[in-house]
Design an enzyme around this catalytic site. Structure first.
Site, PDB file in Angstrom:
ATOM      1  N   THR A   1       0.845  -1.191   0.000  1.00  0.00           N
ATOM      2  CA  THR A   1       0.000   0.000   0.000  1.00  0.00           C
ATOM      3  C   THR A   1       0.878   1.238   0.000  1.00  0.00           C
ATOM      4  O   THR A   1       2.050   1.182   0.374  1.00  0.00           O
ATOM      5  CB  THR A   1      -0.936  -0.016   1.235  1.00  0.00           C
TER       6      THR A   1
ATOM      7  N   THR B   1      -3.632   0.998  -3.027  1.00  0.00           N
ATOM      8  CA  THR B   1      -3.071  -0.317  -2.732  1.00  0.00           C
ATOM      9  C   THR B   1      -3.336  -1.338  -3.828  1.00  0.00           C
ATOM     10  O   THR B   1      -4.318  -1.243  -4.565  1.00  0.00           O
ATOM     11  CB  THR B   1      -3.656  -0.843  -1.404  1.00  0.00           C
TER      12      THR B   1
ATOM     13  N   ASP C   1      -8.749  -9.632   1.555  1.00  0.00           N
ATOM     14  CA  ASP C   1      -9.099  -8.778   2.696  1.00  0.00           C
ATOM     15  C   ASP C   1     -10.445  -9.165   3.294  1.00  0.00           C
ATOM     16  O   ASP C   1     -10.843  -8.608   4.320  1.00  0.00           O
ATOM     17  CB  ASP C   1      -9.147  -7.303   2.272  1.00  0.00           C
TER      18      ASP C   1
ATOM     19  N   SER D   1     -11.466  -2.363   4.816  1.00  0.00           N
ATOM     20  CA  SER D   1     -10.118  -1.841   4.610  1.00  0.00           C
ATOM     21  C   SER D   1      -9.667  -1.059   5.831  1.00  0.00           C
ATOM     22  O   SER D   1     -10.459  -0.359   6.466  1.00  0.00           O
ATOM     23  CB  SER D   1     -10.088  -0.924   3.386  1.00  0.00           C
ATOM     24  N   SER D   2      -8.381  -1.149   6.144  1.00  0.00           N
ATOM     25  CA  SER D   2      -7.794  -0.293   7.175  1.00  0.00           C
ATOM     26  C   SER D   2      -7.373   1.059   6.621  1.00  0.00           C
ATOM     27  O   SER D   2      -7.019   1.953   7.396  1.00  0.00           O
ATOM     28  CB  SER D   2      -6.583  -0.986   7.808  1.00  0.00           C
TER      29      SER D   2
ATOM     30  N   GLY E   1       0.277   0.186   5.541  1.00  0.00           N
ATOM     31  CA  GLY E   1       0.644  -0.625   6.685  1.00  0.00           C
ATOM     32  C   GLY E   1      -0.272  -1.788   6.988  1.00  0.00           C
ATOM     33  O   GLY E   1      -0.215  -2.340   8.078  1.00  0.00           O
ATOM     34  N   GLY E   2      -1.175  -2.158   6.059  1.00  0.00           N
ATOM     35  CA  GLY E   2      -2.107  -3.225   6.376  1.00  0.00           C
ATOM     36  C   GLY E   2      -2.965  -2.833   7.565  1.00  0.00           C
ATOM     37  O   GLY E   2      -3.345  -1.665   7.725  1.00  0.00           O
TER      38      GLY E   2
END
Length: 581
Positions: free
Chosen positions: A399, A417, A439, A464-465, A486-487
């Site tokens: 990302t 991402t 995800d 999603s983060s 950063g996931g």
């Protein structure tokens, strides 16, 4: 609730923006870091040009557009087109994004949701084989992992609403660099030399030189297929990804072995980004705006609201050198992640209790739990929350984040991402395809049979983060913008950035340079070397034993308007820069 579709009115207090008037030296553990800066009551209107992104070539492409009179969104298109070429491990034409756009004239903040969608025939058992879920790595490398891409579509929607230049004029740098070649950076070279998606037949063909060796740092890499693709997108717009040769190439690649996927040209043609009201809440003298679900921005706002309660605020106010402040930060993260993992998903499929998660009484009750224990947190029951089971969704590396401000004061904060490193490892028309569908929770239920919110469904967008941030004052004027890859750790990284700049009062670069601490579940991942022995020992006395961070590294980019200039930063863990002229 503050929403984006009407101009901000004065709220509660007059605007107070930050002005950097000088700093002294304090310590973070055993490392030097600037102390608090001084807040000033007045500020000049924020103006660009300003660009921060993860590669200097992409930043220069954005600055070149701004020099031609382009808008922030125009420049973001150019930045993304170059990032997809020079940083393909992180984002690209085959991926998705959340884009926050601030309009200086109307003081409106709009979210453009370019999150990928599952194919029309996807089922909750998408990643099952022989009655059991696939291993995560097998799922990533499969054709099943790719959703209909949305980053370019979302940029096209935003550019139609906020652009100043012709769409066709925004891809020249990307086309030139792809055709003539660009210098492979050390970070890209490291991933080329790695395993996983870098070793698929598609990636191997792309990253292998005529002499049979792999490209290394300093080599010139050319991608004529990418040059042709961006030229086609420049000419035909988003339709180039919905039908015709590029769309057919995507589908052919998805349908290839091993484990072919079902994404069709019809799925690509049907994909539409969504313009949504930004989710905005006051914080101190500011207003923080993030994307609503399926982004996890609501969780970030929940953490910041907990940080402002009477329980948390005095402890956090001890600053970056305090083990107690870092301990509290870790516990606030655990509470936030527990709620996020249970409740946040695609709101078109699952009711997400956004208002309940941000309800002041609920926030205060959750915050009160933080100082009491360093044990892993359980999800709470926010008002309006429909019980769902926590899931084991994984969000690996892959990302990027950018911030752009133009001469009129319009701004973009965009997290973009392809999901994992090089996405699924499959390439079509010169770019990597996403593995965004991993995800989703691989299992639609827990072992006990309870449903999870983030299960797969046809047409659904995975949680999603990604949570790009726009920061306003209480009059609705632009104060800052930032965000990180950063996931799942994105939320921890973004929270650190907000706490460091808005609570601890540190300059932006100093905040980004602070060690990272990620607390999701039982452990504490950290940049252990950056904490120093003094702070590490203090955390250990509080029951926090730091372990090396297993999450994707942060890549914070952004800026705060300090009186009459941008105080910008680019995370030194990556290769980006922050530039203004």
């Amino acid at each position: 609730m503050f929403m984006s579709k009407s101009p901000f009115r004065p709220l509660l207090v007059a605007a107070v923006a930050l002005s950097l008037t000088g700093c002294q030296t304090a310590t973070v553990g055993d490392a030097a870091a600037p102390a608090r800066v001084v807040e000033a009551p007045d500020t000049a209107p924020a103006r660009g040009p300003f660009v921060a992104a993860a590669n200097p070539l992409a930043v220069e492409a954005g600055m070149a557009v701004l020099r031609r009179g382009g808008s922030a969104v125009d420049a973001a298109v150019a930045v993304q087109a170059v990032l997809g070429l020079v940083e393909p491990q992180s984002s690209g034409l085959g991926g998705g994004a959340f884009i926050m756009v601030y309009d200086a004239d109307t003081q409106e903040v709009t979210t453009y949701d370019g999150r990928e969608t599952a194919p029309s025939d996807a089922t909750p058992e998408l990643f099952y084989e022989n009655g059991a879920p696939l291993s995560f790595f097998d799922a990533v490398l499969s054709g099943r992992s790719t959703g209909a891409p949305g980053a370019v579509a979302a940029l096209a929607m935003a550019q139609e609403a906020h652009g100043s230049l012709a769409w066709s004029s925004l891809f020249g740098d990307a086309e030139r660099l792809a055709r003539d070649g660009f210098t492979v950076s050390p970070r890209l070279a490291g991933f080329i030399a790695g395993g996983g998606q870098a070793r698929t037949r598609w990636a191997t063909e792309y990253f292998t030189k005529p002499d049979g060796t792999r490209y290394v740092a300093g080599d010139t890499l050319r991608n004529p297929a990418y040059a042709e693709t961006v030229a086609t997108i420049a000419r035909d717009g988003i339709q180039a990804l919905r039908s015709g040769p590029i769309a057919e190439a995507i589908v052919d690649t998805v349908h290839a072995e091993p484990r072919p996927g079902s994404l069709s040209v019809a799925d690509l043609a049907a994909y539409r980004p969504v313009a949504r009201d930004a989710l905005c809440r006051p914080f101190r003298v500011y207003v923080l705006c993030v994307p609503p679900p399926p982004s996890s921005g609501v969780a970030l706002l929940q953490l910041m609201a907990m940080a402002e309660t009477s329980t948390s605020a005095p402890i956090l106010a001890e600053g970056a050198t305090s083990a107690d402040a870092w301990t509290l930060f870790a516990q606030l993260q655990r509470l936030m992640y527990a709620d996020r993992d249970r409740y946040v998903a695609d709101p078109a499929f699952v009711g997400v209790p956004v208002a309940g998660l941000l309800d002041p009484d609920y926030v205060a009750a959750r915050s009160a739990l933080a100082p009491a224990s360093t044990a892993a947190a359980m999800a709470g029951t926010p008002p309006g929350g429909v019980f769902r089971a926590p899931d084991g969704t994984r969000e690996p590396a892959g990302t990027s984040h950018m911030v752009v401000v133009d001469a009129e004061g319009n701004a973009v904060s965009m997290t973009t991402t392809v999901e994992s490193i090089f996405g699924s490892g499959r390439m079509a028309a010169g770019f990597f395809l996403n593995n965004q569908l991993t995800d989703f929770s691989f299992s639609p239920t827990t072992a006990e049979g309870a449903p999870v919110a983030n299960a797969v469904a046809a047409g659904k967008r995975p949680r999603s983060s990604m949570s790009p941030i726009i920061i306003l004052d209480r009059q609705g004027r632009l104060v800052g913008a930032m965000g990180s890859p950063g996931g799942s750790a994105i939320l921890a990284y973004n929270a650190k950035a907000l706490i460091g700049t808005l609570i601890w009062g540190l300059p932006v670069q100093a905040t980004f340079d602070l060690p990272n601490l990620v607390a999701r579940g039982p452990g504490f991942g950290a940049d252990t070397a950056r904490f120093g022995p003094t702070l590490t020992e203090g955390l250990a006395r509080n029951g926090i034993v730091l372990q090396p961070n297993a999450s994707e590294t942060s890549g914070l980019h952004g800026a705060i308007w300090r009186g009459d200039h941008w105080d910008g930063g680019a995370d030194d863990r990556r290769e980006g820069v922050a530039r203004t002229e």
